[in-house]
Each structure stands twice: as C-alpha cells, then as structure tokens.
Scaffold this motif. Sequence first.
Motif, PDB file in Angstrom:
ATOM      1  N   TRP A  98      -7.135   0.074   2.800  1.00  0.00           N
ATOM      2  CA  TRP A  98      -7.058   1.265   3.663  1.00  0.00           C
ATOM      3  C   TRP A  98      -8.290   1.326   4.550  1.00  0.00           C
ATOM      4  O   TRP A  98      -9.423   1.163   4.089  1.00  0.00           O
ATOM      5  CB  TRP A  98      -6.977   2.528   2.813  1.00  0.00           C
ATOM      6  N   LEU A  99      -8.062   1.552   5.832  1.00  0.00           N
ATOM      7  CA  LEU A  99      -9.151   1.673   6.793  1.00  0.00           C
ATOM      8  C   LEU A  99      -8.898   2.911   7.645  1.00  0.00           C
ATOM      9  O   LEU A  99      -7.930   2.957   8.404  1.00  0.00           O
ATOM     10  CB  LEU A  99      -9.238   0.428   7.675  1.00  0.00           C
ATOM     11  N   GLY A 100      -9.739   3.917   7.497  1.00  0.00           N
ATOM     12  CA  GLY A 100      -9.549   5.147   8.248  1.00  0.00           C
ATOM     13  C   GLY A 100      -8.229   5.819   7.943  1.00  0.00           C
ATOM     14  O   GLY A 100      -7.623   6.428   8.818  1.00  0.00           O
ATOM     15  N   GLY A 101      -7.782   5.698   6.693  1.00  0.00           N
ATOM     16  CA  GLY A 101      -6.529   6.327   6.308  1.00  0.00           C
ATOM     17  C   GLY A 101      -5.285   5.569   6.717  1.00  0.00           C
ATOM     18  O   GLY A 101      -4.173   6.064   6.535  1.00  0.00           O
ATOM     19  N   ARG A 102      -5.448   4.369   7.255  1.00  0.00           N
ATOM     20  CA  ARG A 102      -4.311   3.569   7.705  1.00  0.00           C
ATOM     21  C   ARG A 102      -4.189   2.292   6.887  1.00  0.00           C
ATOM     22  O   ARG A 102      -5.198   1.642   6.582  1.00  0.00           O
ATOM     23  CB  ARG A 102      -4.459   3.182   9.180  1.00  0.00           C
ATOM     24  N   PRO A 103      -2.972   1.879   6.545  1.00  0.00           N
ATOM     25  CA  PRO A 103      -2.793   0.580   5.901  1.00  0.00           C
ATOM     26  C   PRO A 103      -3.197  -0.529   6.870  1.00  0.00           C
ATOM     27  O   PRO A 103      -2.743  -0.562   8.014  1.00  0.00           O
ATOM     28  CB  PRO A 103      -1.284   0.537   5.607  1.00  0.00           C
ATOM     29  N   ALA A 104      -4.067  -1.414   6.421  1.00  0.00           N
ATOM     30  CA  ALA A 104      -4.547  -2.492   7.288  1.00  0.00           C
ATOM     31  C   ALA A 104      -4.712  -3.754   6.466  1.00  0.00           C
ATOM     32  O   ALA A 104      -4.814  -3.708   5.229  1.00  0.00           O
ATOM     33  CB  ALA A 104      -5.866  -2.107   7.949  1.00  0.00           C
ATOM     34  N   GLY A 105      -4.738  -4.885   7.135  1.00  0.00           N
ATOM     35  CA  GLY A 105      -4.876  -6.136   6.402  1.00  0.00           C
ATOM     36  C   GLY A 105      -5.488  -7.241   7.244  1.00  0.00           C
ATOM     37  O   GLY A 105      -5.493  -7.186   8.473  1.00  0.00           O
ATOM     38  N   ASP A 109     -13.404  -6.434   1.186  1.00  0.00           N
ATOM     39  CA  ASP A 109     -14.143  -5.513   0.308  1.00  0.00           C
ATOM     40  C   ASP A 109     -15.321  -4.860   1.016  1.00  0.00           C
ATOM     41  O   ASP A 109     -15.709  -3.731   0.702  1.00  0.00           O
ATOM     42  CB  ASP A 109     -14.611  -6.237  -0.947  1.00  0.00           C
ATOM     43  N   ALA A 110     -15.929  -5.591   1.956  1.00  0.00           N
ATOM     44  CA  ALA A 110     -17.048  -5.023   2.702  1.00  0.00           C
ATOM     45  C   ALA A 110     -16.601  -4.023   3.766  1.00  0.00           C
ATOM     46  O   ALA A 110     -17.383  -3.190   4.210  1.00  0.00           O
ATOM     47  CB  ALA A 110     -17.838  -6.143   3.360  1.00  0.00           C
ATOM     48  N   LEU A 111     -15.324  -4.112   4.135  1.00  0.00           N
ATOM     49  CA  LEU A 111     -14.833  -3.306   5.255  1.00  0.00           C
ATOM     50  C   LEU A 111     -14.018  -2.094   4.835  1.00  0.00           C
ATOM     51  O   LEU A 111     -14.143  -1.029   5.427  1.00  0.00           O
ATOM     52  CB  LEU A 111     -13.967  -4.198   6.157  1.00  0.00           C
ATOM     53  N   MET A 112     -13.209  -2.233   3.785  1.00  0.00           N
ATOM     54  CA  MET A 112     -12.296  -1.156   3.457  1.00  0.00           C
ATOM     55  C   MET A 112     -11.995  -1.088   1.970  1.00  0.00           C
ATOM     56  O   MET A 112     -12.325  -2.003   1.208  1.00  0.00           O
ATOM     57  CB  MET A 112     -10.990  -1.309   4.229  1.00  0.00           C
ATOM     58  N   ALA A 113     -11.348   0.020   1.586  1.00  0.00           N
ATOM     59  CA  ALA A 113     -10.973   0.215   0.196  1.00  0.00           C
ATOM     60  C   ALA A 113      -9.853  -0.726  -0.160  1.00  0.00           C
ATOM     61  O   ALA A 113      -8.934  -0.936   0.616  1.00  0.00           O
ATOM     62  CB  ALA A 113     -10.550   1.666  -0.036  1.00  0.00           C
ATOM     63  N   GLU A 114      -9.920  -1.284  -1.359  1.00  0.00           N
ATOM     64  CA  GLU A 114      -8.897  -2.232  -1.800  1.00  0.00           C
ATOM     65  C   GLU A 114      -7.584  -1.524  -2.032  1.00  0.00           C
ATOM     66  O   GLU A 114      -7.546  -0.387  -2.495  1.00  0.00           O
ATOM     67  CB  GLU A 114      -9.336  -2.910  -3.097  1.00  0.00           C
ATOM     68  N   GLY A 115      -6.446  -2.217  -1.688  1.00  0.00           N
ATOM     69  CA  GLY A 115      -5.125  -1.671  -1.921  1.00  0.00           C
ATOM     70  C   GLY A 115      -4.719  -1.825  -3.368  1.00  0.00           C
ATOM     71  O   GLY A 115      -5.297  -2.564  -4.119  1.00  0.00           O
ATOM     72  N   LEU A 167       0.816  -1.218   0.000  1.00  0.00           N
ATOM     73  CA  LEU A 167       0.000   0.000   0.000  1.00  0.00           C
ATOM     74  C   LEU A 167       0.849   1.267   0.000  1.00  0.00           C
ATOM     75  O   LEU A 167       0.338   2.357  -0.226  1.00  0.00           O
ATOM     76  CB  LEU A 167      -0.933   0.000   1.213  1.00  0.00           C
ATOM     77  N   LEU A 168       2.134   1.112   0.266  1.00  0.00           N
ATOM     78  CA  LEU A 168       3.037   2.260   0.297  1.00  0.00           C
ATOM     79  C   LEU A 168       3.627   2.497  -1.089  1.00  0.00           C
ATOM     80  O   LEU A 168       3.729   1.566  -1.894  1.00  0.00           O
ATOM     81  CB  LEU A 168       4.177   2.009   1.285  1.00  0.00           C
ATOM     82  N   PRO A 169       4.036   3.737  -1.383  1.00  0.00           N
ATOM     83  CA  PRO A 169       4.800   3.961  -2.611  1.00  0.00           C
ATOM     84  C   PRO A 169       6.037   3.071  -2.598  1.00  0.00           C
ATOM     85  O   PRO A 169       6.621   2.837  -1.528  1.00  0.00           O
ATOM     86  CB  PRO A 169       5.171   5.450  -2.523  1.00  0.00           C
ATOM     87  N   PRO A 170       6.450   2.531  -3.740  1.00  0.00           N
ATOM     88  CA  PRO A 170       7.585   1.588  -3.772  1.00  0.00           C
ATOM     89  C   PRO A 170       8.835   2.091  -3.057  1.00  0.00           C
ATOM     90  O   PRO A 170       9.490   1.323  -2.341  1.00  0.00           O
ATOM     91  CB  PRO A 170       7.826   1.388  -5.270  1.00  0.00           C
ATOM     92  N   GLN A 180       8.153  -9.826  -4.794  1.00  0.00           N
ATOM     93  CA  GLN A 180       7.017 -10.560  -4.244  1.00  0.00           C
ATOM     94  C   GLN A 180       5.850  -9.622  -3.956  1.00  0.00           C
ATOM     95  O   GLN A 180       4.687  -9.952  -4.220  1.00  0.00           O
ATOM     96  CB  GLN A 180       7.429 -11.283  -2.967  1.00  0.00           C
ATOM     97  N   ILE A 181       6.168  -8.455  -3.410  1.00  0.00           N
ATOM     98  CA  ILE A 181       5.129  -7.469  -3.095  1.00  0.00           C
ATOM     99  C   ILE A 181       4.448  -6.986  -4.368  1.00  0.00           C
ATOM    100  O   ILE A 181       3.217  -6.850  -4.433  1.00  0.00           O
ATOM    101  CB  ILE A 181       5.744  -6.293  -2.314  1.00  0.00           C
ATOM    102  N   ASP A 182       5.232  -6.736  -5.408  1.00  0.00           N
ATOM    103  CA  ASP A 182       4.669  -6.288  -6.678  1.00  0.00           C
ATOM    104  C   ASP A 182       3.784  -7.371  -7.293  1.00  0.00           C
ATOM    105  O   ASP A 182       2.695  -7.077  -7.817  1.00  0.00           O
ATOM    106  CB  ASP A 182       5.797  -5.926  -7.643  1.00  0.00           C
ATOM    107  N   GLN A 183       4.218  -8.612  -7.206  1.00  0.00           N
ATOM    108  CA  GLN A 183       3.415  -9.719  -7.715  1.00  0.00           C
ATOM    109  C   GLN A 183       2.093  -9.821  -6.962  1.00  0.00           C
ATOM    110  O   GLN A 183       1.026 -10.008  -7.562  1.00  0.00           O
ATOM    111  CB  GLN A 183       4.183 -11.028  -7.588  1.00  0.00           C
ATOM    112  N   GLY A 184       2.166  -9.674  -5.639  1.00  0.00           N
ATOM    113  CA  GLY A 184       0.957  -9.730  -4.831  1.00  0.00           C
ATOM    114  C   GLY A 184       0.008  -8.587  -5.147  1.00  0.00           C
ATOM    115  O   GLY A 184      -1.224  -8.766  -5.188  1.00  0.00           O
TER     116      GLY A 184
END
Length: 246
Positions: free
Chosen positions: A207-214, A240-246, A147-150, A179-183
């Motif tokens: 993203w949940l409330g402006g924070r990276p979450a998983g 998908d029901a809880l937060m915006a997709e990364g 979710l972060l810039p590379p 691996q991160i890019d593939q994911g």
Amino acid sequence: MPTMIPAAGRAMAVFEVFAREKRELSNSDMARLLSLPESSTSDLLHTLHALGYLVRTTRTRRFYPTGRLAEIARQIAENDPLTTLAQEAVEQVSARTNESVFFGVLDATAVKIVAVQASRLPLRYIIEVGYRAALHASALGKGLLSLLPPDEARDTLARSKLRPVTAHTVVDIDTLMAQIDQGRKRGWYEAQEEGSEGVHGLAVAGWLGGRPAGISLAGPAERMKKNHEEYLAALVEVRDALMAEG
C-alpha cells in the motif's frame, strides 16, 4: 480535532452533481439535487461562477463547469509525489538487476503503469508509462488483487475481460484466486509467459498512500529463472523501504 467545513463539502458536491447529471443545471435544479434552499444554492453557484469554475448560459441562465477544475487537477497530477516515488523505485531495482522494471497501481479492472525503467540488455521486455496491463495475465495484476478482500478481488476479475493473451494465460477465476492466495502466503507473485510469449514476470505489492501498488520486473524466461532469488530480493528490499507490505 479537525472539523468538517459544510461550505467546502457543498462546493465539492456541486461538481459531483454535474458529473452525475452530465447537463446544464439551473439554480432550482441544483437546489433540488443537493436538498438545499434555493437562496443558499444561489450563493454557492454565484461564488463558483465568480471564481471561474462555472459558466452561465446567456439564454437559459443555467450553469455548467468550465475547464478550470480539470486544468488544476492536471497540474496537480503532473506533480504527484507517487510518480516521483515510483520512478525512484524502478530505478533502484533496475540498478541491481538490469532487467526492465515497472511500477503499477490498480486502476478499475487493469494495472496502470506509472513508472518504467527499461533494461539495457539486448533481450528485454518493454512497455510504456500509461500502459494498462491485464490483471489476470500479469504478476503485477495478481499482486494488486491480493491486497483486496477476496470477494472484491473475485468481483474485479469477474468484471474484467479474461481473454487469453497467450497459450499460457489463465482465464479461470477459481484458478486465478488460488494463484493469488499462494502468492499472498509466500509474499510474491509471478506470471509465466501469461502476458507475453517467452517472458516471465515477478512482482511484489503493498500500500502506498492508501492505494494498492506494486513493483515488477520482467524478462526472458530462462534469465528470470536463473536469477530468481537475486531479483526477488531486490524487489522486496525496495518495496519494504517504500511502502507497507501487502
């Protein structure tokens, strides 16, 4: 349109100065550090002192914060809606998979686990709320980094302790970034015995409330492989029901 209230900003700046200086400060010290007139600073410090947020020493007449702000922050954190949402998410995924499910957020150079629902199966993987998982050795960590810039993700890995947790742990930053890019392209992340021998992890992030979450689930490698598609579908649906997709 809402407007900024200067007095509120100055009050918060007082605590930021104390956090940075880590010492008692006089009125003139604070005025200099805030670039404010001493008269204005005196009124500000007096107000915070009267409200119980600052204490003033008898001999030196210098100020320092009391524990009141920390106590208020603690009470707020105890009722953080993130915790409620996270617990609901892991319970929903666990109900569909009966695997151990975890909800984590990015916390500096680690994953902080904020909610857990343990599997009821005999063979299961368990960690506790508050546990800090390695970014490079967990599916959750890779998801959050995506979710972060590379450049920021690479810098975060460079500041982390990339030690081998198991014989399968990847510690090379270029390999991890691949691996991160593939994911990111396929929409999910995995860790194959990288954080614990015999355990596979699967995760999705957003993203949940402006924070990276998983959200992640983990279990014995063979069971995870056998139920991969079913487990992934449960993670994606709840995410998908809880937060915006990364």
